[in-house]
Design an enzyme around this catalytic site. Structure first.
Site, short mmCIF file in Angstrom:
data_model
loop_
_atom_site.label_atom_id
_atom_site.label_comp_id
_atom_site.label_asym_id
_atom_site.label_seq_id
_atom_site.Cartn_x
_atom_site.Cartn_y
_atom_site.Cartn_z
N PRO A 136 0.75 -1.25 0.00
CA PRO A 136 0.00 0.00 0.00
C PRO A 136 0.78 1.30 0.00
O PRO A 136 0.19 2.35 -0.20
CB PRO A 136 -0.84 -0.11 1.29
CG PRO A 136 -0.05 -1.02 2.17
CD PRO A 136 0.62 -1.98 1.26
N LYS B 190 3.67 6.63 -14.74
CA LYS B 190 2.54 6.54 -13.79
C LYS B 190 2.32 7.88 -13.09
O LYS B 190 1.18 8.33 -12.94
CB LYS B 190 2.84 5.45 -12.75
CG LYS B 190 1.98 5.47 -11.49
CD LYS B 190 0.57 4.99 -11.74
CE LYS B 190 -0.35 5.17 -10.52
NZ LYS B 190 -0.08 4.28 -9.41
N THR C 88 3.51 1.68 -6.39
CA THR C 88 4.05 2.95 -6.86
C THR C 88 5.22 3.37 -5.98
O THR C 88 5.11 3.36 -4.76
CB THR C 88 2.97 4.04 -6.86
OG1 THR C 88 1.88 3.60 -7.70
CG2 THR C 88 3.50 5.36 -7.38
#
Length: 196
Positions: A71, A175, A98
């Site tokens: 997360p 991204k 990410t």
């Protein structure tokens, strides 16, 4: 000619994104060994046929391709650093979380020093996209390895929205640009509503 069975993959992180991705891989016929700190998340994947590893190191020991979906940036770095000592030559690590491009490049170099390949494949599309298997995926790292892993990624994302972005760090960069573009679009929309 006999059909070739799909390989067994490792998957670490079975939350709102990782859990559906793991279950989609199981539904597609991949064997899966999973690890998560939450027993309920693990049990949900075991119900669909996954096996459980007692630790990330054990998972790495028994799989040639390891996917991670956690997360936060901090957790992603910590998990990568935990996996690194167990990495072996020829192994592939696919980071779906990410992270910053700088840290991504540093980790790719660290895994390469052990003979392993670390790809980044951050996603966009939320939990709904993960459930439906139609995520956008931004792939960075060794191109040949990425091409070999493409069938895995196509289970998780919309084939029309999986993009190879270049060397390590580029997937994360694209991204970030994607998220900024979406944020700006939302801001313009809200400004328009406010003006109206």
């Amino acid at each position: 000619m006999m059909a070739t069975s799909l390989p067994t993959l490792g998957f670490i992180g079975l939350g709102s994104m990782g859990g559906p991705m793991a279950r989609n891989l199981l539904a597609a016929g991949y064997g899966l060994i999973v690890f998560d700190l939450n027993p309920e998340k693990v049990a949900a994947c075991v119900e669909h046929g996954a096996r459980v590893a007692a630790s990330p190191a054990e998972l790495v020991q028994h799989t040639a391709v390891v996917l991670t979906s956690v997360p936060s940036f901090e957790v992603a770095v910590a998990v990568s650093e935990e996996l690194l000592p167990a990495a072996r030559a020829g192994q592939v690590f696919i980071e779906m979380s990410t992270m910053t491009p700088t840290q991504t490049r540093a980790l790719a170099e660290a895994f390469a020093a052990r003979g392993a390949v670390r790809l980044e494949a951050p996603v966009s599309g939320g939990a709904g996209g993960a459930e439906k298997g139609n995520l956008r995926i931004f792939v960075g790292g060794d191109q040949g390895t990425a091409e070999r892993c493409w069938p895995i990624l196509e289970v998780l994302g919309d084939p029309e929205r999986i993009v190879y972005c270049g060397p390590a760090g580029n997937g994360q960069m694209v991204k970030i640009v994607n998220q900024l573009t979406m944020g700006l679009s939302n801001a313009i929309y809200l400004e328009t509503i406010g003006f109206a």
